[in-house]
Motif scaffolding. Sequence first.
Motif, mmCIF file in Angstrom:
data_model
loop_
_atom_site.group_PDB
_atom_site.id
_atom_site.type_symbol
_atom_site.label_atom_id
_atom_site.label_comp_id
_atom_site.label_asym_id
_atom_site.label_seq_id
_atom_site.Cartn_x
_atom_site.Cartn_y
_atom_site.Cartn_z
ATOM 1 N N LYS A 1 0.846 -1.195 0.000
ATOM 2 C CA LYS A 1 0.000 0.000 0.000
ATOM 3 C C LYS A 1 0.886 1.251 0.000
ATOM 4 O O LYS A 1 1.961 1.267 0.600
ATOM 5 N N TRP A 2 0.425 2.284 -0.681
ATOM 6 C CA TRP A 2 1.118 3.575 -0.677
ATOM 7 C C TRP A 2 0.488 4.459 0.391
ATOM 8 O O TRP A 2 -0.688 4.813 0.303
ATOM 9 N N ARG A 3 1.263 4.798 1.414
ATOM 10 C CA ARG A 3 0.777 5.606 2.536
ATOM 11 C C ARG A 3 1.653 6.847 2.677
ATOM 12 O O ARG A 3 2.569 6.886 3.507
ATOM 13 N N ALA B 1 9.126 6.520 -3.425
ATOM 14 C CA ALA B 1 9.271 5.062 -3.461
ATOM 15 C C ALA B 1 10.573 4.734 -4.166
ATOM 16 O O ALA B 1 11.054 5.501 -5.006
ATOM 17 N N PHE B 2 11.150 3.594 -3.831
ATOM 18 C CA PHE B 2 12.388 3.185 -4.499
ATOM 19 C C PHE B 2 12.546 1.676 -4.428
ATOM 20 O O PHE B 2 12.015 1.008 -3.537
ATOM 21 N N PHE B 3 13.277 1.146 -5.402
ATOM 22 C CA PHE B 3 13.733 -0.234 -5.383
ATOM 23 C C PHE B 3 15.244 -0.291 -5.156
ATOM 24 O O PHE B 3 15.721 -1.059 -4.340
ATOM 25 N N ASP C 1 5.836 8.033 -6.407
ATOM 26 C CA ASP C 1 4.912 7.361 -5.497
ATOM 27 C C ASP C 1 4.976 5.855 -5.723
ATOM 28 O O ASP C 1 5.786 5.362 -6.512
ATOM 29 N N GLY C 2 4.103 5.124 -5.044
ATOM 30 C CA GLY C 2 4.131 3.670 -5.102
ATOM 31 C C GLY C 2 3.393 3.058 -6.260
ATOM 32 O O GLY C 2 3.273 1.819 -6.342
#
Length: 556
Positions: free
Chosen positions: A289-291, A319-321, A342-343
């Motif tokens: 989930k993107w919070r 967001a990142f990998f 974002d996610g």
Amino acid sequence: MQSSKDFNPSFGYSTSVDGNPQVEAQSPHLRSCLQECSEPVTAKVIGQIPSWVKGYLLRNGPGLRKVGLDEYCHLFDGLALIHQFTIDNGSVTYRNRFLRSQAYKRNMKANRIVVSDFGTRAYPDPCKSLLGRYMSYFSFKQFTDNDSVSIYPVGDELYASTESTFLHKIDPETIDTLGSTDLAQYVAVNTQTAHPHIEPNGVVYNLGSNFCGIGSYNVIKVDPNESKGFKSASLLTSIPVRNKMYPSYYHSFLVTEDFIVFIEQPLVTSIPSILLNHFIGGAYSKSLKWRPEFKTRFNVIDKSNGEVIASNYVSEPFAFFHTINAYQEDGHVICDICCYEDGSIVNALFTDKLAQISDQSDENKAESVKDFQSLRSQARRYVLPLNVDSSDESSVNLVTLKGSSAKAVRNGDEIEVIHESLTTTGSNMAEMPQINYRHYNGKKYQYFYSITRNEDYLAQLLKCDVITKETVLWSDQGCAPSEPVFIPRPGAVDEDDGVVLSAVLYEKIENEGFLLVLDGKSFKEMARAHFKTPSAITSDFHGLFCPVESPEKLIK
């Protein structure tokens, strides 16, 4: 010397070994290898590969996206296929083999997907009784052992890895699967990253989450100098999860010479969702989930004793990998990361959405990609000032690092860090970054290499100077390069003195590709080794180069 431009594959259709036209080729990340290339095939080398480049380039990624009538649904899914390029005195051979994981064996036996993966829900295994299926829902042991993400060394051994605790030992010479290991037998974790860091002395650091109890992020230390494999694994420290029902998802982390930097991002794992999905056989991706209300937080950990020396650095949500590199300078910790706004990147990587881009004609592709801005990442630099005085006012920029435009300001007990852009989110997006890892990981550096795509979605390779922000690109129309791997020239003094290797696939020919060799300094093409296989060659994620003459000196 024959020019690489003299070779002109017949774009527009896939060819079999005998040259007969086949069906229209699928995009590299949507293909399936239906027949292993178990015997080495000799590549046609155009150009010249330096004689000192000698060893195995090993790559790992999803190789089978369809089992029976079932198809995997996400880019991260698909049964692991190990690719091997053997380089010796300017010649190259290629072969591949599927990883013999339990997921592979069970799926092949059932002729359908019976083990859930990151974004794919499995069907019940017909080989299990109803009671067996019911009981398996309550065990994290049912997490997939499909190690399709990376390969990393532990001492003189190589292991294929994903984000579960299961790893498989790989023979670099034969690419046979030699056995499996469950890291959870040695340390209390339910996950681990596929991107550990290896110190010059061989010590391995990794991160893993423990979902039990109050939940924690655990720093794992493995010292192969003490014992083989993972027998020496121990927990250096544990960081409590701040939002106990929503622990942060993470795929990588950073190290410097003295510190480990763990980044809590607002892309989180919903514990209620993961338990429900686990019970009903749902995919792990459904629990992400993107919070954005959860701040991105940087935790700085002392390597020597595991002490968390700071956890009050926060930034705007991202967001990142993949991280690029980190280092210390003049009382600051510098953190370079490939960031997404974002996610939504997770959902953008489902194969049905990726196919929408792949199915577009070249004329319409640019317009289609506008709907997929979440695929674009940016290389950013965050600077964490150490030894901050609590009396500093909120208007004061705490970053005093010479030449940096990054900022940090006090906001109550927290320090808000504002990034400096290393690349744009347009033509110079960056992903799958690599550096001169052997000599510069955790140290001040100047260059990184990565995959990028321009505004027309053309796949490219990028070399970025993080000091000047200048970039150099390599591309060839109709070609899809993999993560670049830098190999330093023996005795080199300059950071970029070496070669960059990338496994390149043709977008419209499924069973042909080439190993690309670029000069690390100029980023100009030195050679390409073209090969053809019995079945489709699939895209990969990560890998490493293993020198033949000194396997204990594995280059991540």
